[in-house]
Design an enzyme around this catalytic site. Structure first.
Site: not given
Ligand code: HAX
Length: 438
Positions: A241, A271, A317, A326, A372
């Site tokens: 964002s 996000h 994250h 937070r 979240d």
């Molecule tokens: N559950 C399952 N798998 C997860 C995970 C979770 N909570 N977090 C990361 N992973 C997976 C990824 O999908 C990725 O898998 P692949 O290699 O198969 O593609 C792997 O672990 C490596 O990811 P990462 O490097 O640890 O994480 P990223 O930086 O790529 O992504 C995310 C960060 C926040 C998008 C990720 O942790 C996620 O999807 N979390 C769940 C959704 C979530 O809570 N989002 C909110 C984040 C905070 C925010 O922005 N709030 O607005």
């Protein structure tokens, strides 16, 4: 000119000159290198953005102009007898880098209250949408509809000097911040409360008035809203964002267009939409297992989620590597006001069970909860059950940070953002040529 606008000009304009000189003197200084993997990994860790309002440390979490969340809860002005900081004060801090007095906050409140009247066509645009439209889609539409009022867009069309961009942007930013709670509350009431709208109460602060317009007139909920709108406001510049606001704004799209674009990004489940996904995921778990799952049952459900190739929402994250402060701030609030709440206790059980399971996958870089993971349970405690609306609350808060940042972008004269992209063919050829010459 308001005192805040004057102070901003006195601070930002000389700093813009200082920064231009700093860049000239240090133009060749090397900050880092990046790899083929980085190109495919969403540019994580590549320094390519400037954001003055906050800075994120992987282990410590966010600092707003140098202040942690616990410090902000202590140091930002509160309503008389209040316990939670006022978000208007955080906006002042992010904009100027100085802590405001309570009078500074009252000045902002008075100024925003004067600007808060939303033109009728914005409500008409929202009313034209089916009631089933996701609240975040409605929010983006509402913000785009507000754009008709942009003084920046009008002035640009008439012709303005680059040096004055910040001035018109400032006016748009304040008007946008004044109006978005009204638009958000309108969306909530039209979608979930039979279109029975509640008029603003100009005697209330920005957060309490928002709670009031939503229909939650309870002192404790006002406190929650103040805390909520502070902790979601900013998370440095690279998140979707904040980055979108900066990127779109770099084309000199006005604050309304930039912020509406950002909200389309916040609406993604990785996000801001994660806050609704957390509640949905817990409800699905309860449906499958029962109202009060044990730690063992939660562990099995997490495993099942992972096996099905889904993410566990609220965990992980892109930058953080520890529990999000937070999350902790919300947990502290819950311990004070609702320690026996059933859903809150499920959130705390998940916090106990999930990290080791996520860590054991060996691939998730951060097994800890983010912001979240907790917010929905707090809202549900007060009967705010319409979880598809939660990301709109996040959006109202996020406006504070990204709009303060956009103002700095214009005051510093930051240019159009235009990173270079390449193809796989280009990468292959470049790597092969480099290896051959090594
Ligand atoms: N559950 C399952 N798998 C997860 C995970 C979770 N909570 N977090 C990361 N992973 C997976 C990824 O999908 C990725 O898998 P692949 O290699 O198969 O593609 C792997 O672990 C490596 O990811 P990462 O490097 O640890 O994480 P990223 O930086 O790529 O992504 C995310 C960060 C926040 C998008 C990720 O942790 C996620 O999807 N979390 C769940 C959704 C979530 O809570 N989002 C909110 C984040 C905070 C925010 O922005 N709030 O607005």
């Amino acid at each position: 000119m308001t005192e805040l606008k004057k102070k901003f000009a006195e601070k930002a304009l000389p700093l813009a000159v200082e920064i231009r000189n700093f860049v000239k003197e240090n133009a060749d200084f090397v900050l880092g290198e990046f790899t083929v993997e980085d190109v495919y990994a969403g540019q994580k860790g590549i320094i390519g953005l400037l954001t003055e309002t906050s800075l994120l440390d992987s282990n410590e979490g966010i600092r707003f102009r140098g202040y942690t969340i616990p410090e902000l809860r202590q140091l930002l002005p509160k309503v008389p007898g209040g316990t939670e900081p006022l978000p208007e004060g955080l906006f002042y801090l992010m904009l100027l880098g100085e802590l405001p007095t309570y009078d500074d906050v009252l000045d902002i409140q008075a100024n925003w209250a004067q600007r808060a009247t939303v033109p009728a066509h914005v409500f008409a645009a929202l009313d034209a949408m089916p009631i089933t439209t996701h609240p975040m889609t409605q929010f983006a539409i509402g913000i785009n509809a507000l754009q008709t009022e942009s003084v920046f867009a009008k002035a640009y069309k008439e012709g303005i000097n680059k040096k004055d961009y910040w001035d018109y942007t400032y006016e748009d930013v304040c008007t946008l911040l004044a109006r978005i709670p009204v638009v958000a509350a309108y969306i909530y009431r039209r979608t979930y409360k039979n279109g029975e709208h509640i008029a603003p109460d100009p005697k209330l602060d920005w957060a309490a008035n928002f709670a009031h317009m939503l229909g939650y007139d309870l002192n404790e909920f006002y406190k929650l809203m103040r805390l909520y709108l502070v902790i979601h406001a900013d998370h440095e510049g690279g998140n979707v964002s904040a980055h979108t606001t900066h990127l779109v704004g770099s084309a000199l799209s006005d604050p309304y267009l930039s912020f509406a674009a950002a909200m389309n990004g916040l609406a993604g489940p990785l996000h801001g939409l994660a806050n609704q996904e957390v509640v949905r995921w817990i409800k699905d778990m309860q449906e499958e297992i029962g109202e009060d799952p044990t730690e063992e049952q939660i562990a099995t459900y997490i495993q099942q989620t992972l096996t099905e190739g889904k993410v566990v929402p609220g965990y992980g994250h892109a930058v953080l590597r520890k529990t999000d402060p937070r999350f902790t701030a919300q947990q502290e609030f819950a311990k004070t006001y609702m320690a026996d709440d059933k859903l809150v206790n499920i959130v705390w059980k998940i916090y106990k069970v999930a990290p080791p399971i996520l860590e054991n996958t060996g691939k998730i870089k951060n097994p800890w909860p983010n912001v979240d993971a907790h917010s929905g349970a707090l809202l549900l405690h007060y009967g705010f059950a319409e979880y598809e609306f939660y990301t709109v609350l996040f959006g109202v808060s996020r406006a504070l940070g990204v709009m303060a940042s956009l103002l700095w972008d214009r005051a510093l004269g930051l240019p159009l953002e235009r990173p270079k992209s390449v193809t796989y063919e280009w990468l292959k050829k470049t790597v092969e040529a480099k290896k051959a010459n090594a």
